[in-house]
Write a protein that holds these residues in place. Structure first.
Motif, mmCIF file in Angstrom:
data_model
loop_
_atom_site.group_PDB
_atom_site.id
_atom_site.type_symbol
_atom_site.label_atom_id
_atom_site.label_comp_id
_atom_site.label_asym_id
_atom_site.label_seq_id
_atom_site.Cartn_x
_atom_site.Cartn_y
_atom_site.Cartn_z
ATOM 1 N N THR A 236 0.822 -1.195 0.000
ATOM 2 C CA THR A 236 0.000 0.000 0.000
ATOM 3 C C THR A 236 0.857 1.246 0.000
ATOM 4 O OG1 THR A 236 -1.438 -1.357 1.311
ATOM 5 C CG2 THR A 236 -2.059 0.915 1.094
ATOM 6 N N GLY A 237 0.424 2.225 -0.786
ATOM 7 C CA GLY A 237 1.177 3.470 -0.879
ATOM 8 C C GLY A 237 1.738 3.629 -2.279
ATOM 9 N N SER A 238 2.483 4.699 -2.452
ATOM 10 C CA SER A 238 3.060 4.985 -3.760
ATOM 11 C C SER A 238 4.161 3.976 -4.073
ATOM 12 C CB SER A 238 3.654 6.387 -3.738
ATOM 13 O OG SER A 238 4.651 6.479 -4.713
ATOM 14 N N HIS A 239 4.240 3.582 -5.332
ATOM 15 C CA HIS A 239 5.280 2.627 -5.705
ATOM 16 C C HIS A 239 6.537 3.317 -6.219
ATOM 17 C CE1 HIS A 239 2.571 -0.541 -4.810
ATOM 18 N NE2 HIS A 239 1.698 -0.122 -5.690
ATOM 19 N N TYR A 240 6.543 4.645 -6.160
ATOM 20 C CA TYR A 240 7.738 5.375 -6.584
ATOM 21 C C TYR A 240 8.813 5.255 -5.519
ATOM 22 C CZ TYR A 240 5.127 7.078 -10.492
ATOM 23 O OH TYR A 240 4.426 7.117 -11.653
ATOM 24 N N GLY A 241 10.010 5.571 -5.916
ATOM 25 C CA GLY A 241 11.119 5.474 -4.972
ATOM 26 C C GLY A 241 11.452 6.828 -4.403
ATOM 27 N N TYR A 242 12.677 6.978 -4.028
ATOM 28 C CA TYR A 242 13.144 8.220 -3.432
ATOM 29 C C TYR A 242 13.483 9.186 -4.562
ATOM 30 C CZ TYR A 242 16.344 11.411 -1.321
ATOM 31 O OH TYR A 242 16.956 12.539 -0.916
ATOM 32 N N GLU A 243 12.819 10.327 -4.596
ATOM 33 C CA GLU A 243 13.029 11.227 -5.728
ATOM 34 C C GLU A 243 13.161 12.672 -5.277
ATOM 35 O OE1 GLU A 243 9.798 9.641 -7.773
ATOM 36 O OE2 GLU A 243 11.137 7.987 -8.262
ATOM 37 N N GLY A 244 14.292 13.036 -4.721
ATOM 38 C CA GLY A 244 14.555 14.429 -4.390
ATOM 39 C C GLY A 244 13.701 14.942 -3.250
ATOM 40 N N PRO A 245 13.737 16.264 -3.047
ATOM 41 C CA PRO A 245 13.127 16.856 -1.865
ATOM 42 C C PRO A 245 11.646 16.533 -1.702
ATOM 43 C CG PRO A 245 14.293 18.514 -3.154
ATOM 44 C CD PRO A 245 14.378 17.229 -3.917
ATOM 45 N N ASP A 246 10.925 16.334 -2.792
ATOM 46 C CA ASP A 246 9.489 16.090 -2.653
ATOM 47 C C ASP A 246 9.172 14.605 -2.652
ATOM 48 O OD1 ASP A 246 9.006 18.789 -2.646
ATOM 49 O OD2 ASP A 246 9.085 18.876 -4.835
ATOM 50 N N TYR A 247 10.121 13.806 -2.283
ATOM 51 C CA TYR A 247 9.888 12.371 -2.367
ATOM 52 C C TYR A 247 8.652 11.990 -1.550
ATOM 53 C CZ TYR A 247 12.047 11.738 2.259
ATOM 54 O OH TYR A 247 12.340 11.775 3.587
ATOM 55 N N LEU A 318 7.998 2.083 -14.299
ATOM 56 C CA LEU A 318 7.928 1.800 -12.866
ATOM 57 C C LEU A 318 7.865 0.288 -12.631
ATOM 58 C CD1 LEU A 318 7.702 3.241 -10.129
ATOM 59 C CD2 LEU A 318 5.228 3.152 -10.369
ATOM 60 N N LEU A 319 7.077 -0.380 -13.452
ATOM 61 C CA LEU A 319 6.969 -1.835 -13.325
ATOM 62 C C LEU A 319 8.334 -2.480 -13.569
ATOM 63 C CD1 LEU A 319 5.150 -4.318 -12.947
ATOM 64 C CD2 LEU A 319 4.710 -4.283 -15.397
ATOM 65 N N ALA A 320 9.009 -2.012 -14.624
ATOM 66 C CA ALA A 320 10.329 -2.580 -14.950
ATOM 67 C C ALA A 320 11.297 -2.358 -13.780
ATOM 68 C CB ALA A 320 10.870 -1.945 -16.227
ATOM 69 N N ARG A 321 11.215 -1.175 -13.168
ATOM 70 C CA ARG A 321 12.127 -0.888 -12.043
ATOM 71 C C ARG A 321 11.843 -1.803 -10.850
ATOM 72 N NH1 ARG A 321 11.694 1.241 -6.916
ATOM 73 N NH2 ARG A 321 10.541 3.094 -7.486
ATOM 74 N N HIS A 322 10.568 -2.033 -10.568
ATOM 75 C CA HIS A 322 10.226 -2.913 -9.440
ATOM 76 C C HIS A 322 10.624 -4.361 -9.723
ATOM 77 C CE1 HIS A 322 8.055 -0.678 -6.241
ATOM 78 N NE2 HIS A 322 8.086 0.249 -7.177
ATOM 79 N N ILE A 323 10.480 -4.767 -10.971
ATOM 80 C CA ILE A 323 10.884 -6.142 -11.292
ATOM 81 C C ILE A 323 12.397 -6.261 -11.128
ATOM 82 C CG2 ILE A 323 11.092 -7.812 -13.180
ATOM 83 C CD1 ILE A 323 8.268 -6.889 -14.083
ATOM 84 N N GLN A 324 13.124 -5.250 -11.591
ATOM 85 C CA GLN A 324 14.587 -5.268 -11.432
ATOM 86 C C GLN A 324 14.951 -5.251 -9.936
ATOM 87 O OE1 GLN A 324 16.915 -5.837 -13.853
ATOM 88 N NE2 GLN A 324 18.215 -6.091 -12.013
ATOM 89 N N ASP A 325 14.234 -4.436 -9.166
ATOM 90 C CA ASP A 325 14.496 -4.390 -7.711
ATOM 91 C C ASP A 325 14.316 -5.785 -7.100
ATOM 92 O OD1 ASP A 325 15.011 -1.714 -7.757
ATOM 93 O OD2 ASP A 325 13.198 -1.092 -6.679
ATOM 94 N N THR A 326 13.332 -6.522 -7.611
ATOM 95 C CA THR A 326 13.074 -7.856 -7.056
ATOM 96 C C THR A 326 14.205 -8.814 -7.434
ATOM 97 O OG1 THR A 326 10.721 -7.378 -7.203
ATOM 98 C CG2 THR A 326 11.335 -9.682 -6.894
#
Ligand code: AHR
Length: 632
Positions: A236-247, A318-326
């Motif tokens: 639950t929550g945003s699936h984005y990662g850490y992205e600068g001051p407004d993360y 975003l999906l590709a990044r999460h799959i790579q993270d996995t």
């Protein structure tokens, strides 16, 4: 009549049939299993996490011997690093005599910092000062009334670069109301971050370790596996990662946020309504699993927000990044020490692989098609690179009815090896459903019963669970893993009840369900001995009891939640005027609601009792929960 065939050839029981499901709910991590004693150590608490929070939550400015100054939490270019953005800036006025100092006092969790006479505590802080001659730092451990609990620690901060300062204090008395004060003398700007106090006596004496009594209670269960870190927390929550001051601070649980040096880990808004520090992160979970002989079973987000929020992210990058993270997670757990992520594991102190065999993708997504479309992409990518890993699917809560059935269907069609299913039901349901798995398709996926509990923490619940568990064992050929949920609850921060192990800042105890789990978990058989029972037990005493129900009121506002009996009598009614509340049975404890713009924890007495008297037969009482969604 019970017939037992001792020579019969029943199914083999998996060694890891019984395990634990750990989720950071009810403050299971910070203020719980994670042994850190300082609350909000990096000044990152924020109203986004919870409307009552500020950067100074759990901290109070304090003046020692006439010292003066100001204390402010800031996020500016002097920060420690991009992830740990805020710090405490003390402007020291330089008033008073040589002992004068100004700083802040931390009140810990529950009634305070719990210390034991004779025990050692490791203090550390990151600091910098612009005072040319340096800043003397006084560290005091006192009780709530100000009486000293240890000799003060004196450190000298020098230079205007972030540097870690450490020391050890030894408690000279027991206390459960401890306070930690850190104060600077002289004049100038003193910056502090990551103020930390750890008991030396952590579980297995690991640094950045776990609270010993809690970890030992878990270890005593001899769990075959450790499912972590959630639950609703994961997806639950945003699936984005850490992205600068407004993360975004309300991120889904992303494992890379939680590894590496603790001072470089992000904090996050926890799905359950508080700030989570990630001091207890993926490395520590893997280490703990190894320490207690459990197979680690992480759950990663599948990019469909679950647990009632039901939104599928539609962003191929975003999906590709999460799959790579996995994939990177598998490398972190199992890769050689010279691989990219395996080398981080080695740097953190574990060159040998952790030997992960199972990995779950997603938790309780109520959008079956959307979830499955993404799940399959994760699974294909993992299997292509790591065919030895069992990728666990899920079917969500059985209470979701058609959604649950559809998810099972999709899992079956896609040949998923193992499916995670969940339910929280009445003790009566557990008694009546002992045969649940007798009819499960032996050609289909294996079952991982990742979450279950009968709804209360009383003896009859543990008895009903024990009866049900005999059905799990009888079906050990299809039920390969099972874990009660949730595992941990801090009595002063409850979002969900019942729970297996309860604690405050210095005590912990198992519920009756804990004793049931322990009995089964420490006596796992090798093979089922076929048996048959006939005859129906009849109750001879009338029964009286509370009825447990729960419902969700997460991201949307709900109004007028009521529990009615089948004939329409209102047994319980409540009005959730706004908010992100989660109404939890059986007595309303831990229920959050927004009132007058602020979060409040509702009182604990929202319990209704259905009296069933003078009736010797088991009978079904139908109850309904209705909720009206408010506009907007
Ligand atoms: O165990 C508590 C919650 O119950 C979990 O987070 C979720 O998966 C389930 O709904």
């Amino acid at each position: 009549t019970l017939r037992v065939d001792p020579r019969g050839d029943g199914p083999e029981i998996a060694d890891h049939l019984y395990g634990i499901f750990y989720e950071d709910i009810n403050r299971a991590a910070d203020g719980g299993l994670y042994a850190e004693l300082v609350q909000n150590r990096s000044f990152e608490y924020d109203p986004v996490d919870h409307p009552s929070y500020t950067g100074l939550t759990a901290w109070t400015p304090v003046s020692l011997a006439g010292g003066a100054g100001t204390a402010e939490v800031v996020d500016d270019e002097h920060r420690m690093n991009e992830r740990n953005r805020r710090y405490l800036r003390l402007e020291l006025a330089g008033t008073g005599g040589t002992d004068a100092a100004f700083g802040v006092t931390n009140s810990g969790y529950n009634t305070g910092i719990a210390v034991r006479e004779g025990a050692g505590y490791d203090f550390s802080v990151w600091a910098r000062t612009d005072a040319p001659g340096g800043t003397p730092l006084t560290v005091r451990l006192t009780d709530a009334g100000g009486a000293a609990l240890a000799e003060p620690l004196r450190l000298e901060v020098t230079g205007d670069q972030w540097t870690r300062y450490t020391g050890t204090v030894t408690a000279e008395a027991d206390s459960t109301t401890g306070r930690l004060t850190v104060a600077g003398g002289g004049a100038g700007t003193l910056r502090l971050d990551m103020v930390s106090l750890f008991p030396r006596d952590t579980f297995m004496h690991r640094p950045n370790g776990l609270r010993r009594d809690l970890a030992e209670k878990i270890a005593d269960l001899e769990p075959g596996f450790l499912r972590f870190p959630g639950g609703c927390l994961v997806n639950t929550g945003s699936h984005y990662g850490y992205e600068g001051p407004d993360y975004p601070r309300a991120r889904s649980y992303q494992w890379k946020d939680t590894v590496g040096p603790v001072e470089e880990r992000a904090t996050n808004k926890n799905f359950w309504g508080y700030n989570q520090s990630y001091g207890l992160g993926y490395f520590e979970y893997f280490q703990f699993a190894e320490d207690i002989g459990a197979t680690p079973l992480p759950v990663v987000p599948a990019l469909v927000t679950g647990c009632g929020q039901n939104q599928a992210t539609d962003d191929p990058e975003l999906l590709a990044r999460h799959i790579q993270d996995t994939l990177d997670l598998v490398e972190f757990a199992n890769g050689p020490a010279d691989s990219e992520w395996g080398s981080l594991r080695a740097e953190m102190g574990h060159p040998e692989p952790f030997g992960m065999t199972h990995l779950a993708v997603g938790n309780e997504e109520n959008l079956p098609e959307e979830f499955f479309e993404r799940f399959v992409q994760f699974r294909d990518a993992i299997e292509a690179e790591y065919p030895e890993i069992v990728v666990v699917g899920n079917s969500g809560p059985s209470s979701a009815g058609a959604t649950f059935d559809r998810l099972w269907e999709l899992n079956r069609e896609a040949g998923v090896e193992m499916v995670d299913e969940h339910y929280y039901n009445s003790p009566q349901w557990f008694l009546e459903n002992n045969d649940r798995y007798d009819s499960y398709d032996r050609q289909g996926p294996e079952v991982f019963l990742g979450e279950y509990a009968s709804q209360d923490n009383r003896f009859r619940n543990s008895l009903a669970e024990a009866a049900f568990m005999t059905g799990l064992e009888r079906n050990a050929d299809i039920v390969r893993m099972a874990s009660y949920a949730p595992l941990l609850a801090n009595v002063d921060y409850v979002q969900w009840s019942p729970d297996l192990i309860w604690f405050d800042n210095h005590r912990s105890w198992g519920s009756t369900s804990y004793e049931t789990q322990k009995l089964f978990m420490t006596n796992v058989g090798d093979r089922v001995v076929p048996s048959e029972a006939s005859g129906t037990p009849v109750l001879t005493e009338p029964i009286t009891g509370a009825v447990g129900l729960s419902t969700w009121a997460t991201s949307a506002a709900y109004d007028d939640v009521r529990v009615t009996s089948a004939d329409g009598e209102v047994l319980f009614a409540d009005d959730f005027s706004a908010g992100d509340g989660h109404w939890s049975h059986p007595d309303g404890r831990g229920e959050w609601a927004v009132e007058d713009g602020a979060y409040v924890q509702r009182d604990t007495s929202a319990e209704d009792t259905l009296v069933v008297a003078g009736d010797p037969e088991w009978r079904d009482y139908d109850l309904e929960v209705t909720a009206t969604k408010l506009a907007g």
